[in-house]
Write an enzyme that holds these catalytic residues in place. Structure first.
Site, mmCIF file in Angstrom:
data_model
loop_
_atom_site.group_PDB
_atom_site.id
_atom_site.type_symbol
_atom_site.label_atom_id
_atom_site.label_comp_id
_atom_site.label_asym_id
_atom_site.label_seq_id
_atom_site.Cartn_x
_atom_site.Cartn_y
_atom_site.Cartn_z
ATOM 1 N N HIS A 163 -8.967 -75.545 25.969
ATOM 2 C CA HIS A 163 -7.532 -75.633 26.216
ATOM 3 C C HIS A 163 -6.898 -76.905 25.634
ATOM 4 C CE1 HIS A 163 -3.843 -74.454 28.123
ATOM 5 N NE2 HIS A 163 -3.792 -75.526 28.885
ATOM 6 N N ASP A 210 -10.706 -71.359 24.962
ATOM 7 C CA ASP A 210 -9.784 -71.694 26.062
ATOM 8 C C ASP A 210 -9.965 -70.701 27.208
ATOM 9 O OD1 ASP A 210 -7.678 -72.354 27.710
ATOM 10 O OD2 ASP A 210 -6.170 -72.394 26.122
ATOM 11 N N SER A 246 0.400 -75.523 26.459
ATOM 12 C CA SER A 246 0.186 -74.935 27.780
ATOM 13 C C SER A 246 1.531 -74.580 28.424
ATOM 14 C CB SER A 246 -0.625 -75.904 28.640
ATOM 15 O OG SER A 246 -1.103 -75.272 29.787
#
Length: 727
Positions: free
Chosen positions: A703, A671, A583
């Protein structure tokens, strides 16, 4: 001299299997107090754990019970009663206030593939109710998430409150032939019930984003246990989504958190800055009243044992997704709201750094209804604190203990149940009585379920002060920290290969807790450096505020400075340094290999942000792309060309021409936070420049890439990528 790295695939898999079997402790509740004929007291503690099962490729949930003999102030004897038992199909479960009954929402999959949901009530040694909610057709699926979900007994133990998706009308094609004429009243009534709306099969329903997909319009539902009747509460305004509900003191109403969803829903998971308020709906008149500000973000309301006060957490309804929060209290009888703990701009020398909690424990009040116990990040550590509502003072319950991290699972009649772990010690179950007010420092923890530290791993926390030229002129003098794991028993003069891991968020934090990936990498022979750069939680609000507008620069500089400092101070090999980040940690990893191409020999990124300009149109958090580059976000405003340019200039994509490091990308196809196209964009850019690049796609993962299969396969590929490119 280089120490040997574990490089046999079978041995790495065996090591991963071994360390992945340590269970995590997720839930605890304390049963009623029993007084024996000899005058002694004891109670039962029910705990739920979760463990990866690699063969079944799923997380297995199981329970274990413990007996605690006590005298209301200290524990005389404690121990497990019996072995573990697997728990199947339970979505939610709650004991009634007296502890004599238990409610369970359960899902059952049938052979035809359809899933049914049941609401059960258990008493003593039998099930007394089992209601098939699916068949009643009063609402859609019950919410079992920790954002909206709840299962709350009324104080009288006659009703149950829960949250479910609003029932949607049946739909059919414009071209479906009309049904034949019907005669009997029964047939007419059935047709009326099953009447379908024509042409609406493909209507789009907004949902609440990452991990809350298919959760669109939550409704509050009540089961009358005696009559088996389920009703959907009236009176909740159409412009809010209700959740986290409980009964008012006299069972005449319901208090809940309501999230505003106009003009459209933004991703809610990990975003405690979404506009929301505390509401009360009166069941007698159907009136709904606002109990808090309507321009803030609030969550986790909890009613005190004497049913007089509601404590909750509060934030600004804008800015960074996670930040320092306030603790507020609403008095049910005076209708007054007070701020008990305010936002802390900066930690004073070894002092309290503020509240950073995504949720309050469901039971967090002391028996005196004056104090609240919770866990919060303090720098790189998770601590338990007690907050006195009258004096507004904060005291740590864990400061003197070893430097691991604590999570409060529950407190009931002042008996606290907590989880404790460290980077080399898997979760342990701890219990203690909360001492009287003013004597909290005397708390005496007892371990109910012990784990031995994992051999071969040592760790410590390093404090770093950025060099003067990297100081933030608006927020001068901020420091930051990093946690370093090292293999033990390394011969003199040996230099360890290093894996550098910046966290995601960017406003989150690594704490001194048990984490599977760093532990396995360390046992393989790597040192692992987890960096809490400026902007991380737990260091005061100034640290959080210092980063927006400076992403891709301040955070990148902090990680690089930390790496250079560690290479000087520790026995680390500067020729074998790799990056691992997901991320925003992937965003930083891609920045680092572009800005410091000579430092890193290998890079692995999981669902990385690579281009904020192209991400803003497809993510569930478009506000993040604007806020983190220092721009104001407005749901109705479209970015102007200068703003698109600013997002691009803060992104790793602008440095892609400088990258020399081989890159492995791990992408979750489901995601919603960082859409998979981000990874694909970077993959294509690297491949077209001749950089060794590989991409793994996990079709059912979102995610977090946290399914048992994706996590295990991901780890093996990460380890082999590092071994291949760090020779």
């Amino acid at each position: 001299m280089e120490p040997p790295l574990l490089n046999d695939t079978e041995e790495i898999a065996a090591l991963y299997r071994d360390l992945s079997q340590y269970p995590s402790l997720s839930h605890a509740c304390i049963g009623p107090e029993v007084t024996t004929q000899y005058g002694g007291k004891h109670c039962n503690i029910y705990t739920e754990w979760s463990q990866r099962d690699l063969e079944r490729a799923e997380n297995v949930k199981f329970c274990r019970q413990y007996l605690v003999f006590h005298d209301n102030q200290s524990i005389i004897y404690s121990g497990p009663s019996g072995n573990c038992t697997e728990v199947k199909g339970e979505l939610l479960s709650r004991d009634s206030p007296s502890g004599t009954q238990k409610a369970v929402v359960r899902k059952m999959s049938h052979s035809k593939g359809e899933e049914k949901q049941f609401l059960e009530v258990w008493e003593k040694n039998r099930k007394v109710k089992s209601i098939e909610l699916t068949a009643l057709e009063k609402h859609g699926q019950v919410y079992d998430d920790d954002q909206f979900g709840c299962l709350a007994w009324s104080h009288s133990e006659t009703h149950l409150l829960y949250v479910a998706e609003k029932k949607r009308p049946k739909t059919e094609s414009f071209f479906k032939p009309r049904a034949p004429e019907l005669n009997t009243e029964e047939e007419l009534a059935k047709t009326e019930r099953d009447k379908a709306v024509k042409g609406e099969q493909f209507v789009f329903y907004e949902d609440w984003g990452e991990t809350l997909v298919a959760k669109s319009i939550p409704v509050l539902c009540v089961l009358d246990i005696e009559s088996n009747n389920v009703s959907v509460l009236e009176g909740v305004p159409e412009y809010i989504s209700p959740g986290q509900a409980f009964w008012t003191p006299n069972d005449t109403g319901v208090v809940f958190t309501g999230w505003y969803h106009e003009p459209f829903r933004l991703g809610l998971k990990y975003c405690i800055n979404r506009r929301s308020s505390l509401f009360h709906v009166d069941l007698t008149g159907g009136q709904c009243e606002l109990l808090s500000d309507d321009n803030k973000a609030i969550w986790s309301p909890r009613l005190s044992p004497d049913q007089c006060r509601i404590v909750y957490l509060e934030n600004q309804a804008s800015g960074p997704h996670q930040q320092c929060s306030r603790i507020c209290m609403y008095d049910w009888y005076t209708k007054l709201t007070s701020v008990i703990v305010d936002i802390v701009p900066r930690q004073i020398q070894d002092g309290f750094a503020g509240i950073y909690s995504t949720t309050l424990p469901e039971h967090c009040w002391a028996a005196d209804s004056q104090r609240v116990v919770l866990d919060t990040t303090q720098r790189s550590r998770q601590e338990l604190i007690v907050v006195d509502m009258a004096s507004k003072s904060v005291c740590s319950l864990t400061k003197g203990s070893s430097l691991g991290s604590w999570v409060l699972l529950t407190i009931d009649r002042d008996l606290m149940v907590a989880r404790f772990s460290t980077p080399n010690s898997p979760p342990m179950l701890m219990v203690a009585f909360l001492p009287p007010a003013g004597k909290e420092a005397d708390v005496n923890w007892v371990c109910l379920e012990e784990t031995s530290p994992i051999q071969g791993i040592s760790w410590d926390v390093h404090i770093l002060q950025p060099p003067p030229e990297q100081d933030n002129p608006q927020y001068r003098g901020l420091d930051f920290e990093a946690i370093l794991l090292k293999p033990t028993q390394i011969p003199e003069q040996t230099k360890l290969p290093l894996v550098v891991s910046p966290h995601g968020g960017p406003h989150s934090v690594f704490t001194t807790t048990w984490m599977l990936y760093p532990a396995v990498l360390c046992r393989m022979g790597f040192a692992v450096l987890m960096v809490n750069y400026r902007g991380s939680l737990g260091f005061g609000q100034d640290s959080v505020d210092s980063l927006p507008g400076n992403v891709g620069c301040q955070d990148v500089n902090d990680v690089q400075f930390c790496v250079e400092q560690m290479l000087q101070k520790e026995p680390l090999d500067s020729k074998r340094v790799a990056l691992l980040g997901g991320s925003h940690g992937g965003f930083l990893s891609c920045h680092l290999i572009g800005q410091y191409p000579g430092t890193y020999k290998a890079c692995v990124t999981r669902n990385p942000v690579v281009n904020m300009a192209s991400m803003i149109g497809s993510t569930d958090i478009p506000d993040w792309c604007m806020t983190e580059v220092g721009l104001p976000y407005d749901q109705a405003a479209l970015p102007i060309p200068e703003q698109w340019e600013k997002m691009l200039l803060h992104s790793p994509m602008q440095f892609v021409d400088k990258v020399q490091t081989p890159v492995l990308l791990l992408i979750g196809q489901e995601d919603r936070r960082v859409p998979p196209k981000q990874g694909l964009e970077y993959y294509r850019a690297l491949r077209s420049r001749g950089i060794p690049t590989r991409m793994l796609q996990y079709p059912s993962d979102n995610h977090a890439l946290s399914s048992v299969e994706a996590e295990a396969d991901g780890f093996m590929n990460i380890a082999l990528w590092f071994l291949q490119h760090m020779k």
